[in-house]
Scaffold this motif. Structure first.
Motif, PDB file in Angstrom:
ATOM      1  N   HIS A   1      38.684  43.659  39.243  1.00  0.00           N
ATOM      2  CA  HIS A   1      38.502  42.974  37.953  1.00  0.00           C
ATOM      3  C   HIS A   1      38.248  41.480  38.159  1.00  0.00           C
ATOM      4  N   ILE A   2      38.968  40.884  39.089  1.00  0.00           N
ATOM      5  CA  ILE A   2      38.772  39.447  39.349  1.00  0.00           C
ATOM      6  C   ILE A   2      37.351  39.179  39.848  1.00  0.00           C
TER       7      ILE A   2
ATOM      8  N   ASP B   1      47.187  38.479  35.143  1.00  0.00           N
ATOM      9  CA  ASP B   1      46.837  38.403  36.559  1.00  0.00           C
ATOM     10  C   ASP B   1      45.591  37.546  36.791  1.00  0.00           C
ATOM     11  N   LEU B   2      44.673  37.588  35.848  1.00  0.00           N
ATOM     12  CA  LEU B   2      43.491  36.732  35.983  1.00  0.00           C
ATOM     13  C   LEU B   2      43.900  35.257  35.967  1.00  0.00           C
TER      14      LEU B   2
ATOM     15  N   VAL C   1      39.468  37.193  47.405  1.00  0.00           N
ATOM     16  CA  VAL C   1      40.274  37.882  46.379  1.00  0.00           C
ATOM     17  C   VAL C   1      41.060  38.993  47.083  1.00  0.00           C
TER      18      VAL C   1
ATOM     19  N   ASP D   1      45.342  45.091  29.995  1.00  0.00           N
ATOM     20  CA  ASP D   1      46.435  44.239  30.481  1.00  0.00           C
ATOM     21  C   ASP D   1      46.197  43.470  31.774  1.00  0.00           C
TER      22      ASP D   1
ATOM     23  N   MET E   1      42.957  45.470  40.746  1.00  0.00           N
ATOM     24  CA  MET E   1      43.018  44.111  40.170  1.00  0.00           C
ATOM     25  C   MET E   1      42.017  43.191  40.870  1.00  0.00           C
TER      26      MET E   1
ATOM     27  N   GLU F   1      46.695  51.216  39.238  1.00  0.00           N
ATOM     28  CA  GLU F   1      45.443  51.923  39.546  1.00  0.00           C
ATOM     29  C   GLU F   1      44.978  51.720  40.982  1.00  0.00           C
TER      30      GLU F   1
ATOM     31  N   TYR G   1      45.582  34.463  39.265  1.00  0.00           N
ATOM     32  CA  TYR G   1      44.636  34.340  40.384  1.00  0.00           C
ATOM     33  C   TYR G   1      43.891  33.012  40.329  1.00  0.00           C
ATOM     34  N   PHE G   2      43.281  32.710  39.173  1.00  0.00           N
ATOM     35  CA  PHE G   2      42.421  31.526  39.114  1.00  0.00           C
ATOM     36  C   PHE G   2      43.220  30.225  39.232  1.00  0.00           C
TER      37      PHE G   2
ATOM     38  N   TYR H   1      52.091  38.526  43.095  1.00  0.00           N
ATOM     39  CA  TYR H   1      52.133  38.159  41.683  1.00  0.00           C
ATOM     40  C   TYR H   1      51.315  39.095  40.797  1.00  0.00           C
ATOM     41  N   PHE H   2      50.594  40.037  41.369  1.00  0.00           N
ATOM     42  CA  PHE H   2      49.844  40.985  40.528  1.00  0.00           C
ATOM     43  C   PHE H   2      50.812  41.889  39.766  1.00  0.00           C
ATOM     44  N   ARG H   3      50.552  42.094  38.464  1.00  0.00           N
ATOM     45  CA  ARG H   3      51.338  43.013  37.642  1.00  0.00           C
ATOM     46  C   ARG H   3      50.566  44.307  37.369  1.00  0.00           C
ATOM     47  N   HIS H   4      49.232  44.181  37.393  1.00  0.00           N
ATOM     48  CA  HIS H   4      48.366  45.320  37.078  1.00  0.00           C
ATOM     49  C   HIS H   4      48.082  46.053  38.398  1.00  0.00           C
TER      50      HIS H   4
ATOM     51  N   ASN I   1      35.696  41.226  30.393  1.00  0.00           N
ATOM     52  CA  ASN I   1      36.464  42.077  31.296  1.00  0.00           C
ATOM     53  C   ASN I   1      37.357  43.004  30.504  1.00  0.00           C
TER      54      ASN I   1
ATOM     55  N   ARG J   1      45.679  29.895  41.236  1.00  0.00           N
ATOM     56  CA  ARG J   1      45.893  29.748  42.677  1.00  0.00           C
ATOM     57  C   ARG J   1      44.596  29.429  43.420  1.00  0.00           C
TER      58      ARG J   1
END
Lengths: 137, 137, 137
Positions: A89-90, C60-61, A69, C56, A86, A81, C64-65, A75-78, C52, C67
């Motif tokens: 969270h994944i 992204d989740l 991860v 927002d 991100m 922080e 990610y998954f 491609y991350f938008r979040h 989770n 990919r």
């Protein structure tokens, strides 16, 4: 018989940490349960609970999950922080935030090699709250 | 009403194995529970329990997870127990070692396509121990 | 005290969906439990349940998954049901189909940022069945 208790785990660096003893120290009444189930629930979305080898695999686990991860994906938008947020969270979705462990003769019936992990996915995390719920005879 | 039972699953080759029948055969008293929860706990750190399609996806699952968690990574430090060992621990953390399944009218309330898997991640594993804890009415 | 209830979630597009409110609306009797555990079980093999961030991170989740578990891998054998089918089963094994959430003072004791997700992995899914089992005082 039911028991519910809120715990606060001390802040830990990013990585996989064995917390079996830290949890057991706060459950002195576990020996009142002949058999039952202990539910351990982490009330956060950027760390995880897991069970695995209570010996030396923890560094490799952190190495693997940090590669599986990766940070800074385009491609991350979040992203507000921090680069570790991100991915944290994944990893939390992948590993999960709760465990249910059987109780047998007043003890957690873990296998010989099993220990409870707090998987801290943030670089600078604070204390983490855990709610433990036990039901049994 | 509580019930707890230790099972020993026969040694299995690396891969995803349907064990729904092997478990049910050892739970003849399940039909005494009108409703409740069955908790199935694998006391090992290099195999997993999971629920998925009880038909023909098992080979693809093994193919995927063996690629997603490759052996012989140069950053692995825990390598003394064989090339399959550290990936086995990682897969165990990813998939988990316990399941909780609802009981309805004396039966596990699995969906039509759901079956219970033992996911054996070691090349040469022995028997695996499972502790089943059932609570219900 | 036990309670068991079958829910049917409306069909949803592929992605990560917050369903905390959809579940709570169908559990008006939750406030009768002073403490306990709620078990939420998805009776399917190509979608998942997870907990989770209730804000927002959901897009992204999904990114990610999708990919991490790509479609159309040449080694897939289970391909007759569409390019999204085998990845859906893999994601279901990775994320899991059940959650156990503590109940405290008649409410789900989720952390401030935690919400319940239905993770829909199929492009064209129908309604999804969930069996909720609650035990408590």
């Amino acid at each position: 018989m039911w028991m519910q208790k809120q715990l606060h785990l001390s802040a830990k660096p990013r990585g996989f940490h064995l917390i079996t003893d830290e949890i057991l120290q706060q459950l002195p009444d576990l020996n009142k349960f002949r058999l039952g189930l202990a539910h351990i629930f982490l009330q956060h979305t950027s760390a995880s609970l897991s069970i695995n080898e209570n010996a030396d695999v923890r560094r490799d686990l952190e190495s693997y999950f940090s590669r599986a991860v990766p940070e800074n994906q385009t491609y991350f938008r979040h992203i507000l922080e921090g680069a570790d947020d991100m991915p944290a969270h994944i990893k939390s979705v992948l590993l999960g935030c709760s465990l249910t462990i059987p109780i047998c003769d007043g003890k957690l019936a873990l296998g010989i090699w099993q220990g409870i992990y707090l998987c801290e996915h943030r670089n600078q995390a604070g204390m983490r709250s855990i709610l433990i719920t036990i039901n049994g005879d």
